[in-house]
Every structure is written in structure tokens, then in C-alpha cells.
Design an enzyme around this catalytic site. Sequence first.
Site, PDB file in Angstrom:
ATOM      1  N   ARG A 192      35.274  30.721  26.075  1.00 36.58           N
ATOM      2  CA  ARG A 192      34.105  31.572  25.800  1.00 36.58           C
ATOM      3  C   ARG A 192      33.182  30.879  24.794  1.00 36.58           C
ATOM      4  NH1 ARG A 192      38.810  33.427  23.371  1.00 36.58           N
ATOM      5  NH2 ARG A 192      38.704  33.294  21.109  1.00 36.58           N
ATOM      6  N   THR A 204      30.730  37.484  21.119  1.00 38.98           N
ATOM      7  CA  THR A 204      31.541  36.718  22.071  1.00 38.98           C
ATOM      8  C   THR A 204      32.133  37.657  23.125  1.00 38.98           C
ATOM      9  OG1 THR A 204      33.245  35.010  22.249  1.00 38.98           O
ATOM     10  CG2 THR A 204      33.677  36.742  20.652  1.00 38.98           C
ATOM     11  N   ASN A 205      33.137  37.225  23.848  1.00 41.19           N
ATOM     12  CA  ASN A 205      33.751  38.060  24.888  1.00 41.19           C
ATOM     13  C   ASN A 205      35.252  37.799  24.927  1.00 41.19           C
ATOM     14  OD1 ASN A 205      34.274  35.796  26.851  1.00 41.19           O
ATOM     15  ND2 ASN A 205      32.082  35.594  26.520  1.00 41.19           N
ATOM     16  N   ARG A 206      35.949  38.382  25.893  1.00 42.22           N
ATOM     17  CA  ARG A 206      37.412  38.349  25.877  1.00 42.22           C
ATOM     18  C   ARG A 206      38.024  37.200  26.665  1.00 42.22           C
ATOM     19  NH1 ARG A 206      37.917  44.320  26.685  1.00 42.22           N
ATOM     20  NH2 ARG A 206      37.943  45.166  24.581  1.00 42.22           N
TER      21      ARG A 206
END
Length: 390
Positions: A192, A204-206
Site C-alpha cells: 500500500r 492509507t488502506n488495509r
Amino acid sequence: MRVILGITGSVAAHKGAFLARLFVKKGYRVTGVLTRAAERFITPLQISSLTGDECFKEADFFVPQTKPLHIELAESADLLVVAPASYNFIGKAACGIADGLLLSVFSAFRRPVVMAPAMHSSMWNSPFLRENMEKLRSAGVHFVGPVVGILSSGESGMGRMADPVEILRFSEKLLGEAGKLKGKKVIIAYGRTEEEIDPVRVITNRSSGKMGYYLAERAKALGAYTILVEGEISYVSPVGDEKHRVRTHSQMRDAMMKLSPEADVIIMSAAVSDFRPEARSEEKIKRGNTLELTLVPTGDILAEIGKNKKEGQVLVGFALESKNLEEIAREKLSRKNLDIIVGNTVEAPGSDVLDGFILDKKGDVRKFKGAHKAEVASAIFEKIVEFLGV
Ligand code: CTP
């Protein structure tokens, strides 16, 4: 082709002998190497009688030779199979210990390695074993099994060595594929990106980077020159021929634009931020009432690569959607000038398995339900090989 068959100390050692026979029947030259503990279960004579070749034991390591035996063996074989691979062997191999002939052969071996673990289920569940297997996996070692079945203790559980027929089948597939992408440059972007709000906070993301890990593993196994563009990850970092660490969208874009003109295959599996804060605060933002952030769009890296795609390059993208996945994936495939697109649902990030499909520009679709990411990575490379026409 020559196979080194390592057998370690386990009640499943006799299955190693059966495997030797299966390889021989298929026309392979099989050289056995027994560990000291394996010799308590089977004998070198038994293996060499089955293979018609030498079978080495630990004591042979200390016989004066013109060329060290472990180097001679490691350099002359196409494949190293360790079956059964005990808890002890896996642990030592992962930690770089080479206090025996078989471990020394492994330390010097630079071609495909297959291990077939066999142990009691309580050992199989050890966190140390998990960690050691992950280390070996990230270095490109392949594992077959174990499987659930009756163990030597009489109980039923996970830990029984995989069927020798299965190990043979896997090994042959590996040998057939090894070198298929030799001389090809494959770029894999994964993980990411993070966009900074202030010195400590990010958007951000997972995404974990797991898909990238399995893609890198496949690329290496197929013999490609593997270039990794790694964002932030929360999984094991894979092994490649080059690794470029990036954090933000702009760093990932720069790395991809610089590297992609030279590549034969570009796989964009990174979860890139679609937005970034308009301005980054130099100071840590203080607690207070409502905070308004203005986010501005980032550029689409994949679309930019697609626009500049060269004749013969294979471009692979991903689509992650909460709804209308197939329809949107088709649209992205053509808009971004891709050859292949992998569609997956929003549950995929961080997970080991995914529901989704691989779609190509000819319209072929292959669907997956609860498929392990390693299996999906394999299928993606099957498509890539087809598109490259190798
Ligand atoms: N991607 C990219 N650059 C971005 C965003 C995404 O290169 N700024 C790539 C991803 O790596 C992935 C593909 O584009 O291969 C699709 O990402 P996805 O998030 O599903 O969709 P977007 O293209 O961002 O489109 P949208 O969010 O509008 O559906």
C-alpha cells in the site's frame, strides 16, 4: 535430469524410498542423501538399490575429496527434494545452519527446492515452525503437504507426509516450468502507499502485500528477472533480483515510470492511494474540534503505464470493488489498456484467500471462490505465459 533426494529422520522415511523409486521410473537420475537420524529408519543400501545411483550419508561428508561433496552435489542437480523434511531440518535450514551434509547441500543449492514436511500435529502447530517455513518460503522453497491422516502416535491429525505421487507431480510441474520466463523482466508493484497528513499521521488502506509475495514467488520460480516495487507491507517481504522500496504514491509512480520501459511484464497489484492531502502540515496537528482535510486526486499509475505500453509488453492490473465488479473490471481493462485484469472483492486485502476472477483482453474469464492467493498468483502467471507466447 538429476534429483538430489534428501531424507531426514522420520517414521515417514520409507516413503522417501518410495519417492526415489517413482523418480527413477520417470527417468530421473536420483542421488540420495540421508541425515544421521534418517539412517536409524532406512539404509543407504536400500536407497541406492532402488535408484541405481550413489546414496550418501553423513559420514561421507568427512571423506577427503578433490571437490567438496556438498558443492559437487549442489551444482550438479536440477532439483533438491527433501522428503520427509523433519521439524528439526526445517528449523536448521531456515536459520542458515549447515552442520551436516544435507543441510550443506541445501545451503549451496541455487535451483528449485521442494520440502515435504512430516511431523506430529503438535509440532506442526509450533509458532517457530511457522516462522521458519515462512522464511524458507520467502527464499523460494516450495512445500508440499503435510496432510491430515493417521500419525505415528496412532492419533489422527495434521502432519502426515504428502503422498509421494503428489510430491512427484509437483516436482515435475516445477521442473517443466523452471526457466519458462528466463531472460524476461517482470516488475511487480505491491503493498500500500501512504500519504502524509502531518509528521505522524498518514492516509492509507488495509493492503498487506500478500498477493505481491505470491506473485514474486511465482516469477522467481519461473526463472524471471524479478523487479519488486514494494510499498508498505504487513507480511513477509519477498525475494527478488531487485527491490525498490517506496512509500508514497509519487515515489511509486516515479519508480514504475523509470523501470517499466525495460520490462516484459508489469504487474500492478499495489493498493495505491487515490487521494492525498492537498497540503502536509509540517507540525503535528493538535487535538481540537472538527478538522477539515482537503484531499486531491493522485494520478492513475497503471493508466499512465498503459498509455506508454510497448509492443509485446504484458500489463496486468487489479480491480477492487464493492459492487458490479465484473462490469467495472471490463471497463478498466480497456480504459487502462491492460492485457489481464484480476477482479477481487473488498474482503481480499489482508486475507489469504479471495473471491474473484482473472479476465483477459480476449474476453476469457477464470473465476475463483475462496482460492488461496498462491493459487491465484499461479493462474495469473499461466495467463502471462500464454500472452508472452513462451
Ligand atoms: N492504481 C494505480 N494508481 C492509482 C490507483 C490505482 O496504478 N492511483 C492501480 C492499482 O494498482 C490497480 C488498479 O489501478 O491495479 C485498479 O485500482 P482500483 O483501486 O480498483 O481502481 P481505480 O483505478 O483507482 O479506480 P476507481 O477507484 O475509480 O474505481
